[in-house]
Design an enzyme around this catalytic site. Sequence first.
Site, PDB file in Angstrom:
ATOM      1  N   THR A 157     -51.321  20.968 -34.020  1.00  0.00           N
ATOM      2  CA  THR A 157     -51.772  22.250 -34.575  1.00  0.00           C
ATOM      3  C   THR A 157     -53.257  22.389 -34.221  1.00  0.00           C
ATOM      4  O   THR A 157     -53.829  21.493 -33.606  1.00  0.00           O
ATOM      5  CB  THR A 157     -51.611  22.278 -36.109  1.00  0.00           C
ATOM      6  OG1 THR A 157     -52.636  21.453 -36.678  1.00  0.00           O
ATOM      7  CG2 THR A 157     -50.256  21.756 -36.552  1.00  0.00           C
ATOM      8  N   CYS A 158     -53.889  23.477 -34.687  1.00  0.00           N
ATOM      9  CA  CYS A 158     -55.300  23.614 -34.322  1.00  0.00           C
ATOM     10  C   CYS A 158     -56.170  22.576 -35.038  1.00  0.00           C
ATOM     11  O   CYS A 158     -57.316  22.355 -34.639  1.00  0.00           O
ATOM     12  CB  CYS A 158     -55.795  25.031 -34.591  1.00  0.00           C
ATOM     13  SG  CYS A 158     -55.561  25.540 -36.268  1.00  0.00           S
ATOM     14  N   ASN A 159     -55.642  21.936 -36.069  1.00  0.00           N
ATOM     15  CA  ASN A 159     -56.423  20.918 -36.771  1.00  0.00           C
ATOM     16  C   ASN A 159     -56.122  19.495 -36.337  1.00  0.00           C
ATOM     17  O   ASN A 159     -56.863  18.576 -36.645  1.00  0.00           O
ATOM     18  CB  ASN A 159     -56.178  21.002 -38.298  1.00  0.00           C
ATOM     19  CG  ASN A 159     -56.843  22.203 -38.939  1.00  0.00           C
ATOM     20  OD1 ASN A 159     -56.413  22.681 -39.966  1.00  0.00           O
ATOM     21  ND2 ASN A 159     -57.889  22.714 -38.320  1.00  0.00           N
ATOM     22  N   ARG A 160     -54.983  19.270 -35.679  1.00  0.00           N
ATOM     23  CA  ARG A 160     -54.569  17.884 -35.426  1.00  0.00           C
ATOM     24  C   ARG A 160     -53.528  17.740 -34.330  1.00  0.00           C
ATOM     25  O   ARG A 160     -52.806  18.707 -34.037  1.00  0.00           O
ATOM     26  CB  ARG A 160     -53.942  17.291 -36.696  1.00  0.00           C
ATOM     27  CG  ARG A 160     -52.650  17.999 -37.073  1.00  0.00           C
ATOM     28  CD  ARG A 160     -52.146  17.597 -38.399  1.00  0.00           C
ATOM     29  NE  ARG A 160     -53.003  18.039 -39.483  1.00  0.00           N
ATOM     30  CZ  ARG A 160     -53.123  19.296 -39.902  1.00  0.00           C
ATOM     31  NH1 ARG A 160     -52.451  20.266 -39.302  1.00  0.00           N
ATOM     32  NH2 ARG A 160     -53.919  19.631 -40.891  1.00  0.00           N
ATOM     33  N   GLN A 164     -45.290  25.087 -38.560  1.00  0.00           N
ATOM     34  CA  GLN A 164     -45.555  24.191 -37.418  1.00  0.00           C
ATOM     35  C   GLN A 164     -44.851  22.834 -37.599  1.00  0.00           C
ATOM     36  O   GLN A 164     -44.401  22.241 -36.626  1.00  0.00           O
ATOM     37  CB  GLN A 164     -47.064  24.011 -37.242  1.00  0.00           C
ATOM     38  CG  GLN A 164     -47.710  25.282 -36.690  1.00  0.00           C
ATOM     39  CD  GLN A 164     -49.210  25.342 -36.908  1.00  0.00           C
ATOM     40  OE1 GLN A 164     -49.741  24.799 -37.876  1.00  0.00           O
ATOM     41  NE2 GLN A 164     -49.923  26.002 -36.020  1.00  0.00           N
ATOM     42  N   GLU A 176     -52.850  26.699 -46.495  1.00  0.00           N
ATOM     43  CA  GLU A 176     -52.470  27.663 -45.441  1.00  0.00           C
ATOM     44  C   GLU A 176     -50.949  27.579 -45.193  1.00  0.00           C
ATOM     45  O   GLU A 176     -50.348  26.513 -45.304  1.00  0.00           O
ATOM     46  CB  GLU A 176     -53.234  27.378 -44.138  1.00  0.00           C
ATOM     47  CG  GLU A 176     -52.989  25.981 -43.599  1.00  0.00           C
ATOM     48  CD  GLU A 176     -52.979  25.898 -42.085  1.00  0.00           C
ATOM     49  OE1 GLU A 176     -52.654  26.904 -41.459  1.00  0.00           O
ATOM     50  OE2 GLU A 176     -53.281  24.812 -41.572  1.00  0.00           O
ATOM     51  N   SER A 208     -55.426  20.678 -44.359  1.00  0.00           N
ATOM     52  CA  SER A 208     -55.922  21.721 -43.457  1.00  0.00           C
ATOM     53  C   SER A 208     -57.353  22.129 -43.808  1.00  0.00           C
ATOM     54  O   SER A 208     -57.802  21.916 -44.934  1.00  0.00           O
ATOM     55  CB  SER A 208     -55.039  22.969 -43.574  1.00  0.00           C
ATOM     56  OG  SER A 208     -53.736  22.662 -43.199  1.00  0.00           O
ATOM     57  N   ALA A 235     -52.734  38.264 -28.956  1.00  0.00           N
ATOM     58  CA  ALA A 235     -51.955  39.132 -29.856  1.00  0.00           C
ATOM     59  C   ALA A 235     -50.852  38.358 -30.555  1.00  0.00           C
ATOM     60  O   ALA A 235     -49.788  38.882 -30.849  1.00  0.00           O
ATOM     61  CB  ALA A 235     -51.368  40.292 -29.057  1.00  0.00           C
ATOM     62  N   GLY A 236     -51.123  37.076 -30.815  1.00  0.00           N
ATOM     63  CA  GLY A 236     -50.155  36.274 -31.559  1.00  0.00           C
ATOM     64  C   GLY A 236     -50.422  36.387 -33.054  1.00  0.00           C
ATOM     65  O   GLY A 236     -51.024  37.364 -33.514  1.00  0.00           O
TER      66      GLY A 236
HETATM   67  N1  LIG Z   1     -51.989  31.036 -36.211  1.00  0.00           N
HETATM   68  C1  LIG Z   1     -53.103  30.778 -36.871  1.00  0.00           C
HETATM   69  O1  LIG Z   1     -53.266  31.129 -38.025  1.00  0.00           O
HETATM   70  C2  LIG Z   1     -54.231  30.038 -36.192  1.00  0.00           C
HETATM   71  C3  LIG Z   1     -55.249  29.512 -36.992  1.00  0.00           C
HETATM   72  C4  LIG Z   1     -56.322  28.881 -36.378  1.00  0.00           C
HETATM   73  C5  LIG Z   1     -56.383  28.783 -35.008  1.00  0.00           C
HETATM   74  N2  LIG Z   1     -55.373  29.268 -34.258  1.00  0.00           N
HETATM   75  C6  LIG Z   1     -55.484  29.135 -32.793  1.00  0.00           C
HETATM   76  O2  LIG Z   1     -55.384  30.427 -32.224  1.00  0.00           O
HETATM   77  C7  LIG Z   1     -54.684  30.350 -30.990  1.00  0.00           C
HETATM   78  C8  LIG Z   1     -53.494  31.292 -31.035  1.00  0.00           C
HETATM   79  O3  LIG Z   1     -52.637  30.897 -32.075  1.00  0.00           O
HETATM   80  P1  LIG Z   1     -51.383  31.806 -32.504  1.00  0.00           P
HETATM   81  O4  LIG Z   1     -50.785  31.166 -33.674  1.00  0.00           O
HETATM   82  O5  LIG Z   1     -51.824  33.224 -32.612  1.00  0.00           O
HETATM   83  O6  LIG Z   1     -50.451  31.649 -31.233  1.00  0.00           O
HETATM   84  P2  LIG Z   1     -49.230  32.587 -30.796  1.00  0.00           P
HETATM   85  O7  LIG Z   1     -48.703  33.320 -31.988  1.00  0.00           O
HETATM   86  O8  LIG Z   1     -48.351  31.738 -29.991  1.00  0.00           O
HETATM   87  O9  LIG Z   1     -49.929  33.671 -29.829  1.00  0.00           O
HETATM   88  C9  LIG Z   1     -50.440  33.324 -28.631  1.00  0.00           C
HETATM   89  C10 LIG Z   1     -51.190  34.492 -27.964  1.00  0.00           C
HETATM   90  O10 LIG Z   1     -51.988  33.919 -26.942  1.00  0.00           O
HETATM   91  C11 LIG Z   1     -51.636  34.529 -25.685  1.00  0.00           C
HETATM   92  N3  LIG Z   1     -51.697  33.572 -24.584  1.00  0.00           N
HETATM   93  C12 LIG Z   1     -50.967  32.465 -24.415  1.00  0.00           C
HETATM   94  N4  LIG Z   1     -51.306  31.847 -23.280  1.00  0.00           N
HETATM   95  C13 LIG Z   1     -52.261  32.602 -22.719  1.00  0.00           C
HETATM   96  C14 LIG Z   1     -53.011  32.501 -21.519  1.00  0.00           C
HETATM   97  N5  LIG Z   1     -52.842  31.476 -20.681  1.00  0.00           N
HETATM   98  N6  LIG Z   1     -53.913  33.471 -21.269  1.00  0.00           N
HETATM   99  C15 LIG Z   1     -54.099  34.489 -22.104  1.00  0.00           C
HETATM  100  N7  LIG Z   1     -53.414  34.649 -23.240  1.00  0.00           N
HETATM  101  C16 LIG Z   1     -52.513  33.719 -23.530  1.00  0.00           C
HETATM  102  C17 LIG Z   1     -50.216  34.999 -25.876  1.00  0.00           C
HETATM  103  O11 LIG Z   1     -49.946  35.994 -24.914  1.00  0.00           O
HETATM  104  P3  LIG Z   1     -48.496  36.123 -24.239  1.00  0.00           P
HETATM  105  O12 LIG Z   1     -47.681  36.913 -25.203  1.00  0.00           O
HETATM  106  O13 LIG Z   1     -48.745  36.802 -22.943  1.00  0.00           O
HETATM  107  O14 LIG Z   1     -47.960  34.716 -24.052  1.00  0.00           O
HETATM  108  C18 LIG Z   1     -50.282  35.514 -27.320  1.00  0.00           C
HETATM  109  O15 LIG Z   1     -50.878  36.782 -27.350  1.00  0.00           O
HETATM  110  C19 LIG Z   1     -54.300  28.900 -30.799  1.00  0.00           C
HETATM  111  O16 LIG Z   1     -55.270  28.268 -29.998  1.00  0.00           O
HETATM  112  C20 LIG Z   1     -54.337  28.338 -32.197  1.00  0.00           C
HETATM  113  O17 LIG Z   1     -54.620  26.959 -32.194  1.00  0.00           O
HETATM  114  C21 LIG Z   1     -54.298  29.910 -34.803  1.00  0.00           C
END
Ligand SMILES: NC(=O)c1ccc[n+]([C@@H]2O[C@H](COP(=O)([O-])OP(=O)(O)OC[C@H]3O[C@@H](n4cnc5c(N)ncnc54)[C@H](OP(=O)(O)O)[C@@H]3O)[C@@H](O)[C@H]2O)c1
Length: 418
Positions: free
Chosen positions: A47-50, A117, A111, A106, A187-188
């Site tokens: 995950t982003c923490n570990r 995850q 969270e 976390s 846009a995730g």
């Molecule tokens: N979810 C959370 O609450 C959270 C909290 C802290 C940190 N994070 C960090 O934030 C990041 C995204 O997490 P998420 O949960 O939002 O992931 P996610 O739901 O899987 O979304 C991923 C997003 O990143 C894009 N992406 C993937 N590979 C890419 C690339 N090579 N170039 C450009 N865009 C790309 C994807 O676009 P496509 O649709 O085109 O694949 C999608 O828009 C991660 O690094 C995660 O560790 C997330």
Amino acid sequence: MHVSLVGINHRTAPIEMREKAAIGPDSLHAYLHLLRRHLQHGVILSTCNRTEVYSTGSRAGDVDQACVDFLGNSMGLTESATTCFYVMSDRVALEHLFDVSCGLDSMIIGEYEVLGQVSQALEAAEKSGTVNLPLRRIFESAIRTGRRARNETGISRNPLSISSIAVNKALDIVDDIGRCKIVIIGAGEAGRLALRVASGRGAADMAVVSRTLERAVRITGTCGGRPVGPDKLAVELRDADIVIACAASPHPVLHHRQVSDVMNTRPQRPLIIIDIALPRNVEPDVGSIYNVHLYNIDDLNKLADNHRQEREAEAAAVKEIIAEEAEILMNWLLAYSARPAIKSLMVRAEKIRAAQYHNSIKKMASLSEEEKQHIDLLTRSIVDKILRYPILYLKEGGDADRMKSINRIFGLDDGKEL
Ligand SMILES: NC(=O)c1ccc[n+]([C@@H]2O[C@H](COP(=O)([O-])OP(=O)(O)OC[C@H]3O[C@@H](n4cnc5c(N)ncnc54)[C@H](OP(=O)(O)O)[C@@H]3O)[C@@H](O)[C@H]2O)c1
């Protein structure tokens, strides 16, 4: 049976090291495949923490070392990076996983994302065929414990997210929220949360940059903002005040040259960039560009501290649930470990019973079928009663000493007849 956990997290390692050890959902299957070179069974939780590897095996040292080798070698970490690894065993390892699934480990206590995850980690390992029964049971217990914590305590009430902390930090710096422009990269789930918070705080000009435009269209459709393709990123940056970078990309998507060019066109206008992705989306030296204020996920840690203190009472209640669930799981694991010994004890006893029964029956030719059946049941019930306490003794702890003493008492080592 030994349960092993080897990992690296936000408390033991800096972001530079954690991003090397990070495994995105797209490459998890390949890494599970690699794991098989070191271990027969294992689950990877990244995950982003570990990043953590859980495994089970009969010899503690061997399993721990195999997990260390996998993390060190496969992730290209240097020898010195292994000093940031933690190694945990048995109940301590289980309770750690429960802490993780409940959100106690976390940055943002309670969270929600981490519970999903943990489920995905198990699901991926199931698909790759690296899960055995104890690991499945361990992860299912962790998921159940995580759900109980959220249903039975207030640990996740009004939950915060890294995205909300990031957006709030940035918006607290700017003078006029209504007039500032925010660019969200990704846009995730993280992007959606960031957009929702920004919109809730009154931001009006929001662009969501996404490699797959439909995803940006989807989230802007419900939360507001404009969907933008990656080819328009540079244009969007020209008049941006805030960038929240949260794409799940293994490589930086915002480079020094690109930001430097943008800033040359607007030297007096500051740009706040908050990169919450891991691996980071923004090249670290972007922070050295004049008037750029770059923060990464670790910089938000201090802001999460206040929230952590607020949740201390709830965390104590969660710890009680964890202790209860860990006790149930440990009992199951002990009974599971004792299964081979119990089986051989029962097989041996049945062999003796059946031989004695048939010998005796041959000598009592006048017995009716009903009487034979009665004696058969009688001998079975005597054996069951004799074995009851030795079996319970083994189930209380399937450790080597207990098995040795049972083997000795019942002559299971050397094939002696009772
Ligand atoms: N979810 C959370 O609450 C959270 C909290 C802290 C940190 N994070 C960090 O934030 C990041 C995204 O997490 P998420 O949960 O939002 O992931 P996610 O739901 O899987 O979304 C991923 C997003 O990143 C894009 N992406 C993937 N590979 C890419 C690339 N090579 N170039 C450009 N865009 C790309 C994807 O676009 P496509 O649709 O085109 O694949 C999608 O828009 C991660 O690094 C995660 O560790 C997330």
